[in-house]
Design a protein around this motif. Structure first.
Motif, PDB file in Angstrom:
ATOM      1  N   GLY A 183      -1.380   5.089 -14.549  1.00 29.85           N
ATOM      2  CA  GLY A 183      -2.598   5.503 -15.229  1.00 29.85           C
ATOM      3  C   GLY A 183      -2.980   6.930 -14.834  1.00 29.85           C
ATOM      4  N   GLY A 184      -2.212   7.537 -13.924  1.00 26.78           N
ATOM      5  CA  GLY A 184      -2.428   8.942 -13.587  1.00 26.78           C
ATOM      6  C   GLY A 184      -3.109   9.155 -12.251  1.00 26.78           C
ATOM      7  N   ASP A 185      -3.305   8.099 -11.470  1.00 29.97           N
ATOM      8  CA  ASP A 185      -3.983   8.236 -10.187  1.00 29.97           C
ATOM      9  C   ASP A 185      -2.977   7.969  -9.061  1.00 29.97           C
ATOM     10  OD1 ASP A 185      -5.539   8.135  -7.940  1.00 29.97           O
ATOM     11  OD2 ASP A 185      -7.080   6.831  -8.796  1.00 29.97           O
ATOM     12  N   GLU A 186      -2.630   9.034  -8.348  1.00 32.67           N
ATOM     13  CA  GLU A 186      -1.596   8.929  -7.309  1.00 32.67           C
ATOM     14  C   GLU A 186      -1.945   7.939  -6.201  1.00 32.67           C
ATOM     15  OE1 GLU A 186       1.356  10.724  -6.899  1.00 32.67           O
ATOM     16  OE2 GLU A 186       1.196  11.906  -8.741  1.00 32.67           O
ATOM     17  N   TRP A 187      -3.234   7.605  -6.064  1.00 28.68           N
ATOM     18  CA  TRP A 187      -3.596   6.663  -5.000  1.00 28.68           C
ATOM     19  C   TRP A 187      -2.951   5.302  -5.240  1.00 28.68           C
ATOM     20  CZ3 TRP A 187      -5.119   8.303  -0.551  1.00 28.68           C
ATOM     21  CH2 TRP A 187      -5.802   9.522  -0.468  1.00 28.68           C
ATOM     22  N   GLY A 188      -2.546   5.051  -6.466  1.00 28.64           N
ATOM     23  CA  GLY A 188      -1.847   3.795  -6.759  1.00 28.64           C
ATOM     24  C   GLY A 188      -0.532   3.688  -6.011  1.00 28.64           C
ATOM     25  N   ALA A 189      -0.032   4.815  -5.509  1.00 27.82           N
ATOM     26  CA  ALA A 189       1.234   4.795  -4.771  1.00 27.82           C
ATOM     27  C   ALA A 189       1.040   4.369  -3.313  1.00 27.82           C
ATOM     28  CB  ALA A 189       1.890   6.172  -4.830  1.00 27.82           C
ATOM     29  N   HIS A 190      -0.222   4.224  -2.895  1.00 23.89           N
ATOM     30  CA  HIS A 190      -0.488   3.859  -1.502  1.00 23.89           C
ATOM     31  C   HIS A 190      -0.617   2.352  -1.355  1.00 23.89           C
ATOM     32  CE1 HIS A 190      -1.404   7.977   0.148  1.00 23.89           C
ATOM     33  NE2 HIS A 190      -1.241   8.174  -1.138  1.00 23.89           N
ATOM     34  N   ASP A 191       0.433   1.644  -1.689  1.00 20.79           N
ATOM     35  CA  ASP A 191       0.417   0.188  -1.560  1.00 20.79           C
ATOM     36  C   ASP A 191       1.819  -0.225  -1.117  1.00 20.79           C
ATOM     37  OD1 ASP A 191      -0.547  -2.358  -1.662  1.00 20.79           O
ATOM     38  OD2 ASP A 191      -0.821  -2.441  -3.832  1.00 20.79           O
ATOM     39  N   GLY A 192       1.943  -1.420  -0.564  1.00 20.22           N
ATOM     40  CA  GLY A 192       3.255  -1.847  -0.077  1.00 20.22           C
ATOM     41  C   GLY A 192       3.509  -1.300   1.320  1.00 20.22           C
ATOM     42  N   PRO A 193       4.715  -1.571   1.873  1.00 23.53           N
ATOM     43  CA  PRO A 193       5.003  -1.164   3.255  1.00 23.53           C
ATOM     44  C   PRO A 193       4.877   0.345   3.439  1.00 23.53           C
ATOM     45  CG  PRO A 193       6.754  -2.572   2.373  1.00 23.53           C
ATOM     46  CD  PRO A 193       5.849  -2.249   1.229  1.00 23.53           C
ATOM     47  N   ALA A 194       4.226   0.752   4.541  1.00 22.86           N
ATOM     48  CA  ALA A 194       3.992   2.180   4.780  1.00 22.86           C
ATOM     49  C   ALA A 194       5.296   2.937   4.979  1.00 22.86           C
ATOM     50  CB  ALA A 194       3.084   2.356   5.999  1.00 22.86           C
ATOM     51  N   HIS A 195       6.367   2.229   5.399  1.00 24.68           N
ATOM     52  CA  HIS A 195       7.631   2.953   5.635  1.00 24.68           C
ATOM     53  C   HIS A 195       8.480   3.099   4.367  1.00 24.68           C
ATOM     54  CE1 HIS A 195       8.464  -1.344   6.693  1.00 24.68           C
ATOM     55  NE2 HIS A 195       9.454  -1.134   5.861  1.00 24.68           N
ATOM     56  N   ASP A 196       8.066   2.480   3.260  1.00 24.50           N
ATOM     57  CA  ASP A 196       8.766   2.716   1.991  1.00 24.50           C
ATOM     58  C   ASP A 196       8.285   4.034   1.388  1.00 24.50           C
ATOM     59  OD1 ASP A 196      10.008   0.276   2.247  1.00 24.50           O
ATOM     60  OD2 ASP A 196       9.032  -0.658   0.516  1.00 24.50           O
ATOM     61  N   LEU A 197       9.133   4.625   0.551  1.00 26.50           N
ATOM     62  CA  LEU A 197       8.691   5.821  -0.178  1.00 26.50           C
ATOM     63  C   LEU A 197       8.124   5.392  -1.529  1.00 26.50           C
ATOM     64  CD1 LEU A 197      10.433   7.097   2.091  1.00 26.50           C
ATOM     65  CD2 LEU A 197      11.044   8.859   0.472  1.00 26.50           C
ATOM     66  N   THR A 198       7.500   6.320  -2.226  1.00 26.07           N
ATOM     67  CA  THR A 198       6.891   5.974  -3.498  1.00 26.07           C
ATOM     68  C   THR A 198       7.860   6.197  -4.663  1.00 26.07           C
ATOM     69  OG1 THR A 198       4.976   6.315  -4.892  1.00 26.07           O
ATOM     70  CG2 THR A 198       5.874   8.259  -3.832  1.00 26.07           C
ATOM     71  N   TRP A 199       7.458   5.774  -5.869  1.00 27.66           N
ATOM     72  CA  TRP A 199       8.248   5.972  -7.080  1.00 27.66           C
ATOM     73  C   TRP A 199       8.696   7.415  -7.162  1.00 27.66           C
ATOM     74  CZ3 TRP A 199       7.962   1.526 -10.071  1.00 27.66           C
ATOM     75  CH2 TRP A 199       6.843   0.724  -9.881  1.00 27.66           C
ATOM     76  N   CYS A 200       9.961   7.652  -7.351  1.00 26.16           N
ATOM     77  CA  CYS A 200      10.396   9.037  -7.495  1.00 26.16           C
ATOM     78  C   CYS A 200      10.600   9.360  -8.973  1.00 26.16           C
ATOM     79  CB  CYS A 200      11.675   9.292  -6.716  1.00 26.16           C
ATOM     80  SG  CYS A 200      12.025  11.036  -6.647  1.00 26.16           S
ATOM     81  N   ILE A 201       9.926  10.389  -9.457  1.00 25.66           N
ATOM     82  CA  ILE A 201      10.064  10.807 -10.858  1.00 25.66           C
ATOM     83  C   ILE A 201      11.025  12.005 -10.987  1.00 25.66           C
ATOM     84  CG2 ILE A 201       8.782  11.344 -12.982  1.00 25.66           C
ATOM     85  CD1 ILE A 201       7.591   8.861 -11.833  1.00 25.66           C
ATOM     86  N   PRO A 202      10.973  12.991 -10.071  1.00 27.02           N
ATOM     87  CA  PRO A 202      11.945  14.092 -10.185  1.00 27.02           C
ATOM     88  C   PRO A 202      13.355  13.538  -9.942  1.00 27.02           C
ATOM     89  CG  PRO A 202      10.162  14.652  -8.668  1.00 27.02           C
ATOM     90  CD  PRO A 202      10.079  13.176  -8.916  1.00 27.02           C
ATOM     91  N   ILE A 203      14.225  13.747 -10.913  1.00 25.70           N
ATOM     92  CA  ILE A 203      15.510  13.057 -10.903  1.00 25.70           C
ATOM     93  C   ILE A 203      16.370  13.441  -9.699  1.00 25.70           C
ATOM     94  CG2 ILE A 203      17.663  12.711 -12.221  1.00 25.70           C
ATOM     95  CD1 ILE A 203      15.072  11.471 -13.441  1.00 25.70           C
TER      96      ILE A 203
END
Ligand SMILES: Cc1ncc(C[n+]2csc(CCOP(=O)(O)OP(=O)(O)O)c2C)c(N)n1
Ligand SMILES: [Mg+2]
Length: 358
Positions: A114-134
């Motif tokens: 929905g455009g809010d990067e805070w949505g990436a702050h969920d799940g295990p802290a040691h995982d990385l977030t969704w990567c969009i740059p290929i």
């Protein structure tokens, strides 16, 4: 005498569950009982229904651009099941199924898209977030794997990417480093046959994507990505190798993108409808359902009861997303740079002076 030969090595496609829902090999122990199958099928279905709902939200102006995972759910579901909580997951944008299994809530996934990067702050802290740059995630993942190795921790890093990403320099750099440093890294390529509108045949001359591991001294393996069981068996082996110091693996998961690239795309402009229809007959949920029908008496009534229960779960999450606070405009100023340039600071002050609520 001919000295030069084209590709002396072949990579067969590994498959455990036939398209008719009959096992070709015994399923791995980690998913060998009907109770485990039902759990997996439920998650495959959860992912598909959630994905459909996300597309509907975008179409009605309630979500930003969204990348569906239709037809590719088994790849990411198997990853989610086989990763240990302490492993490090480095996902890309079609990993909804694994993200949910890592504990990322649907409301957060929607918040992110929905455009809010805070949505990436969920799940295990040691995982990385969704990567969009290929492909950029691959070098990050190799770095994380190097850190785990230096610390002598028995954990694996699993990174995903698309077939198109495997044409990028970052991909080869990461594989090279993983090979020479013998890193605990598992690379899963979601070969969905397309990089937006570019078909695989115009993307690479490599006979398979598993071949790309060879030059770096890594084992490569090719798996039917629509087969949860084959994916699970190969992932178990690759992850155990990584965790026990036996080094990296490249897995090519062969599947098909049954959806547009994203909601900003129209696949009918470049893909043959006949190819898509043929691929739809081989999609992963259909095959899994055939297994359940054969082995557990699964039927339409049980299917619709499951879907009803999942739709309710999704409704609660969608409501939470829609009812959540809007994205904070001040984030644009606060998080773009570690040290914002003067112009940006001036813009923020001017914006605040107009009475904006940060
Ligand atoms: C560095 C970079 N270049 C270009 C793009 C635009 N782009 C978005 S998706 C995509 C194609 C990716 O294809 P593939 O790796 O096969 O993944 P898929 O979308 O098929 O899952 C491109 C070129 C981008 N996001 N990042
Ligand atoms: Mg692709």
């Amino acid at each position: 005498m001919t000295l030069i030969r084209d590709y002396p090595i072949e990579f067969p496609l590994h498959r455990f569950l036939g398209e008719d829902g009959v096992f070709l090999h015994s399923p791995p122990e980690s998913c060998s009982t009907p109770a485990q199958w039902l759990d997996v099928f439920s998650h495959l279905t959860r992912t598909r229904l959630f994905d459909q709902r996300a597309v509907a939200l975008q179409r009605t102006g309630q979500l930003g651009t969204y990348a569906s995972c239709l037809g590719q759910e088994a790849v990411s579901t198997a990853i989610g099941y086989r990763l240990a909580p302490e492993d490090v997951f480095v996902p890309y944008y079609r990993d909804q199924a694994a993200q949910l299994l890592r504990g990322v809530r649907m409301r957060s996934i929607l918040q992110f898209w929905g455009g809010d990067e805070w949505g990436a702050h969920d799940g295990p802290a040691h995982d990385l977030t969704w990567c969009i740059p290929i492909a950029t995630q691959l070098t990050h993942a190799a770095g994380a794997a190097a850190a785990l190795k230096l610390r002598q921790e028995h954990r694996a890093v699993l990174v995903t990417c698309g077939d198109g990403a495997s044409s990028r320099g970052d991909f080869y750099e990461a594989l090279n480093l993983a090979g020479v440093w013998h890193l605990p890294l598992v690379v899963v390529i979601n070969n969905n046959q397309w990089a937006i509108s570019v078909p695989l045949s115009r993307q690479t001359a490599s006979p398979t994507l598993a071949h790309k591991a060879l030059a770096c001294g890594l084992p490569g393996i090719r798996v039917d990505g629509n087969d949860f069981f084959a994916m699970s068996a190969v992932l178990d082996e690759a992850l155990n190798r990584a965790r026990s110091g036996k080094g990296p693996t490249v897995i090519e998961a062969v599947t098909y993108r049954l959806c547009d690239h994203t909601t900003a795309d129209d696949m009918s402009r470049y893909a043959e409808a006949a190819d898509r229809e043929a691929a739809a007959k081989r999609e992963p949920l259909l095959r899994f359902r055939r297994l359940l029908e054969r082995e557990t008496g699964w039927n339409d009534a049980r299917q619709s009861a499951l879907e009803q229960q999942l739709q309710e779960e999704i409704r609660v999450e969608v409501d939470a997303y829609l009812g959540g606070p809007p994205a904070r405009p001040a984030d644009m100023f606060d998080y773009l740079y570690a040290d914002p340039p003067e112009e940006l600071t001036a813009q923020k002050l001017a914006w605040l002076a107009r009475g904006a609520q940060p």
